[in-house]
Design an enzyme around this catalytic site. Structure first.
Site: not given
Length: 464
Positions: A393-394
């Site tokens: 994700n990040d």
């Protein structure tokens, strides 16, 4: 055993530990590195036994506890899943710190047994060493316990902050230095116990403001602390092997922490003091479901990848949680049969521990020459037909390059958005550890595959 012979064997064990660290620097040589480490530890333990001489009745208790500890460690190692490896490491770090505290307490209460002098008249150098070992060990223990609770989900992964927190930490840090100074002058037992108590408190206070996104740095940092605690106690015990091992672990952990911070484009002090990595949703993020996204299914994903010439896999912690690495390997094998070129892109802080993704892929027998670090593969996304993001994700969020107000701004990320098509496997549109929305979800070339990572990958394999 003579002192010279003991020193020689300790030197051999130290060399084996260095070779172990060298081997563990690469998945290809990690198994060999483990063998070196095991051999070095066996030699160090045997030499220590032979050097002590007459244990008396205590030998029976030493052997019993060695047996119990060995059996418990072996049981945990066999039963622990790879997804729980980060919290296992944190738990083991806590034990190293606690062991350092116990040895320091023993040396302070019975200095004559360690040839350090007598109660109230301990050698100054030894007192400084055991004080530092006890303080660092206590910080390591309580800090590792908090890290374990956060990683295990027992405690919220969000930063816990309060007004005046940094000032309090500074005061307590200065207090530790002052207590060590006056302890060396008075050798008061009250000051010694106060030193340990404050150090335990400091360990808790420096870890609670650290959020989930910074956990890889926390793991390597606590690893470094445990090494320095062991080295300090090694000086107290005048044990060469403990000094060498502690220094190796301490320095390698510090270097790894630096590498992790560089991978996030952040300073070490920024990680410790910043309180970044909240997992709680902000009020603004709660409306992100209203943004349009493209939904897809396994058949869509299989069609895109089967007709691609190149596919880059981007694994993250979601893959680890779902234990999808073996299904992923099956999918890649199916793509290769169709003439598709496949490679893996690993971000330095993917997962919750340095090297977490590499270990999972190695467990699935993924060839090492197909796995690339961020610097090696980032330029390839522009020429890639499909990027398959599975649980990351990040580390794929484009706002790290475009939004100066974002808490992850400046953090090097994988340029997934430059691929012709992005297949993003995720259970929902929830934020990552940094607690911010991922702009990649809403790009025109992104197809969201909302499902468990393992289940979705298995369905894609069937479609292929």
């Amino acid at each position: 055993m003579s002192a010279n012979l003991s020193a020689t064997f300790y030197l051999i064990s130290g060399i084996l530990f260095i070779l172990a660290l060298r081997g563990l620097s690469s998945p290809e040589t990690s198994r060999r590195g483990n063998y070196f480490g095991i051999s070095g530890m066996i030699i160090a333990i045997l030499v220590t036994f032979l050097s002590v001489g007459n244990f008396g009745q205590g030998l029976v208790f030493v052997l019993i506890f060695l047996l119990i500890g060995g059996l418990v460690g072996a049981f945990i190692a066999f039963r622990i899943p790879m997804t729980a490896m980060p919290e296992l490491v944190a738990g083991f770090h806590s034990l190293v710190g606690l062991a350092a505290v116990f040895v320091a307490i023993s040396a302070f209460l019975k200095p004559d047994a360690f040839n350090l002098g007598s109660v109230g008249s301990i050698k100054l150098a030894s007192l400084i060493e055991m004080s530092l070992g006890a303080a660092i060990g206590a910080i390591t223990f309580s800090g590792s316990i908090i890290a374990f609770l956060k990683l295990r989900g027992i405690m919220s992964g969000a930063p816990i902050t309060f007004t005046g927190q940094h000032i309090l930490n500074l005061i307590l840090g200065i207090s530790i230095i002052i207590l060590i100074f006056y302890l060396c002058r008075s050798q008061s037992s009250n000051l010694f116990w106060a030193l340990i108590a404050i150090s335990f408190l400091v360990g808790i206070l420096i870890i609670i403001p650290i959020g989930g996104a910074d956990m890889p740095v926390v793991i390597s940092m606590l690893n470094s602390y445990s090494g320095w605690a062991a080295a300090g106690i090694g000086f107290t015990l005048e044990n060469t092997a403990l000094i060498i091992t502690g220094a190796l672990v301490g320095s390698s952990g510090a270097i790894l922490s630096y590498i992790m911070c560089k991978g996030m484009n952040r300073s070490f002090f920024n990680v410790i003091l910043g309180g970044w990595g909240a997992t709680e949703q902000s009020g603004a993020d709660k409306n992100r479901e209203q943004k349009p996204v493209k939904n897809g299914n396994a058949d869509d994903a299989a069609f895109l990848m089967k007709n691609a010439s190149s596919v880059i896999i981007v694994p993250g912690y979601g893959m680890a949680v779902a234990q999808a690495q073996h299904a992923l390997r099956e999918m890649v094998d199916a793509l290769k049969k169709n003439g598709v070129k496949v490679s893996y892109a690993i971000h330095p802080v993917a997962g919750r521990m340095p090297g977490h993704m590499n270990v999972l892929l190695a467990e699935a027998n993924v060839p090492y020459d197909e796995v690339f670090e961020l610097e090696e593969i980032n330029n390839d996304f522009a020429n890639c037909d499909v990027a398959y993001v599975i649980g990351a994700n990040d580390v794929t969020n484009p706002v790290a390059k475009s939004d100066p107000q974002s808490p992850i701004y400046g953090m090097p990320v994988l340029d997934v958005e430059k691929s012709k098509s992005v297949l993003f496997v995720k259970r929902s549109l929830s934020p990552g550890y940094a607690g911010i929305d991922n702009d990649l979800f809403y790009r025109d070339n992104t197809l969201m595959l909302f499902a468990d990572a393992k289940k979705m990958t298995e369905e894609i394999v069937k479609s292929l």
